[in-house]
Write an enzyme that holds these catalytic residues in place. Structure first.
Site, PDB file in Angstrom:
ATOM      1  N   LYS A   1      25.094-119.827 -15.643  1.00  0.00           N
ATOM      2  CA  LYS A   1      26.420-119.210 -15.761  1.00  0.00           C
ATOM      3  C   LYS A   1      27.469-120.287 -15.555  1.00  0.00           C
ATOM      4  O   LYS A   1      27.486-120.978 -14.538  1.00  0.00           O
ATOM      5  CB  LYS A   1      26.574-118.109 -14.719  1.00  0.00           C
TER       6      LYS A   1
ATOM      7  N   LYS B   1      25.388-117.506 -19.943  1.00  0.00           N
ATOM      8  CA  LYS B   1      26.706-116.865 -19.950  1.00  0.00           C
ATOM      9  C   LYS B   1      27.793-117.912 -19.823  1.00  0.00           C
ATOM     10  O   LYS B   1      27.680-118.766 -18.942  1.00  0.00           O
ATOM     11  CB  LYS B   1      26.763-115.892 -18.765  1.00  0.00           C
TER      12      LYS B   1
HETATM   13  C1  PBG Z   1      31.393-111.986 -11.496  1.00  0.00           C
HETATM   14  C2  PBG Z   1      31.245-111.679 -12.935  1.00  0.00           C
HETATM   15  C3  PBG Z   1      32.102-112.150 -13.922  1.00  0.00           C
HETATM   16  C4  PBG Z   1      31.658-111.630 -15.132  1.00  0.00           C
HETATM   17  C5  PBG Z   1      30.539-110.844 -14.862  1.00  0.00           C
HETATM   18  N1  PBG Z   1      30.276-110.901 -13.494  1.00  0.00           N
HETATM   19  C6  PBG Z   1      33.334-112.934 -13.830  1.00  0.00           C
HETATM   20  C7  PBG Z   1      33.371-114.133 -13.009  1.00  0.00           C
HETATM   21  O1  PBG Z   1      32.380-114.826 -12.806  1.00  0.00           O
HETATM   22  O2  PBG Z   1      34.475-114.396 -12.531  1.00  0.00           O
HETATM   23  C8  PBG Z   1      32.331-111.880 -16.436  1.00  0.00           C
HETATM   24  C9  PBG Z   1      31.928-111.030 -17.584  1.00  0.00           C
HETATM   25  C10 PBG Z   1      32.861-111.057 -18.726  1.00  0.00           C
HETATM   26  O3  PBG Z   1      33.782-111.894 -18.813  1.00  0.00           O
HETATM   27  O4  PBG Z   1      32.674-110.212 -19.623  1.00  0.00           O
HETATM   28  N2  PBG Z   1      30.337-111.927 -10.681  1.00  0.00           N
END
Ligand code: PBG
Length: 332
Positions: free
Chosen positions: A202, A256
């Site tokens: 991520k 991601k």
């Molecule tokens: C946070 C989380 C995020 C997303 C999913 N879980 C945002 C972040 O890491 O700040 C983002 C998903 C999206 O942008 O569709 N745990």
């Protein structure tokens, strides 16, 4: 030396593209509703579907409406729904205790979906950001996001989700050691069939902006998440994270964001052969849906093309806000 040109091309690759039937015959990749996990935003109240401004067509739903969405998803052939709670600011605290409240929004929605549509898989998100007053995924001590104390809290959160009936637990926090800790707790707690879909790779991405609006975390977030989410410049590091999480007991892995990271998807699939997913995140959705809304691109075609690209890159499935719209088109 002068090349001798044959009077015709040695291979005519256009032959297999000539008709729809021939194109069907040689198609290397397929996309079906069975490839999708649908992320939905949950809020409190009843009978509410509230649009998210930066994500045209996406709603924050009260639990009863989330159940309706799950019924619809199941009818469309979508195998899994993923819950993201919008937590009231009064429940966002330093100790993040709402994260493992058995009656928090995510757990309440999980139980309601499993009661109404037992056959759809419910996936939940493990991270503290919807529950912390800082918007971060972990606890902060002396300005640092601390790892091990955060992992203890994440395990409590994951266990409360398993107890509520979650089928797939998705740790998206990027702390070190959390997969092993969750797997141990799940086994010891009698949840040997709960799947862990690790957000192993991520990235600290600018494409999460609309999501943070949707879950109400953008106002709160101080600073950035670069000390735990990955540097977009790195690929070897993603492989190390995936290898680590698989060895700690992850069943499936996630990359991601999605579209800008298809090289990571391909590399991960080739290297590990594990069930691999990509998250087409909120910013990617907003780009496509926003451009389509303005008539700048063909919305349906660009949506399906973007989703097919994940399959071609080696993904087994995609988390996408487009899931119901794409499934409707694919079902004809
Ligand atoms: C946070 C989380 C995020 C997303 C999913 N879980 C945002 C972040 O890491 O700040 C983002 C998903 C999206 O942008 O569709 N745990």
């Amino acid at each position: 030396m002068k090349p001798t040109l044959a009077p015709f091309p040695a291979t005519r690759l256009r032959r297999t593209r000539r008709t729809p039937g021939l194109r069907d015959l040689v198609r290397e990749t397929t996309l079906t509703p069975g490839d999708f996990i649908w992320p939905v935003f949950v809020r409190d109240g009843e009978g509410i579907e509230e649009p998210v401004a930066s994500m045209p067509g996406v709603m924050r739903r009260s639990v009863d409406k989330v159940v309706e969405a799950a019924v619809e998803a199941h009818a469309l052939g979508i195998p899994a729904i993923c819950l993201f709670p919008y937590t009231d600011p009064s429940k966002r605290t330093e100790d993040c205790a709402e994260a493992w409240n058995p009656n928090n929004l995510s757990n309440t929605a999980t139980r309601a979906i499993k009661a109404a549509v037992p056959d759809i898989a419910v996936m939940t998100d493990v991270a503290l950001d919807p529950y912390s007053d800082t918007g971060h995924d972990g606890f902060i001590e002396n300005g640092e996001i601390v790892n091990d104390r955060t992992v203890e809290a994440l395990v409590k959160q994951a266990m409360s989700q398993a107890e509520a009936g979650a089928d797939i637990i998705g740790p998206s926090d990027m702390m070190d050691g959390r997969i092993g800790a969750m797997r141990t707790a799940l086994e010891q707690g009698g949840f040997r069939n709960v799947l862990l879909l690790s957000y192993a790779a991520k990235y600290a991405s600018a494409f999460y902006g609309p999501f943070r609006d949707a879950v109400g975390a953008s106002g709160a977030l101080k600073g950035d998440k670069k000390t735990y989410q990955m540097d977009p410049a790195n690929s070897d590091e993603a492989m190390r994270l995936i290898e680590r999480d698989l060895s700690e007991g992850a069943d499936m892995i996630m990359v991601k964001p999605g579209m800008p990271y298809l090289d990571i998807c391909r590399r991960a699939k080739d290297m590990f052969g594990a069930p691999t997913f990509a998250y087409q995140v909120s910013g990617e959705y907003a780009m496509l849906a926003g451009a389509a809304q303005n008539g700048w691109i063909d919305g349906d075609r660009s949506m399906l093309e973007s989703l097919m690209a994940f399959k071609r890159a080696g993904c087994d499935g995609v988390l996408t806000y487009f899931a119901p719209a794409a499934a409707k088109l694919l079902n004809g």
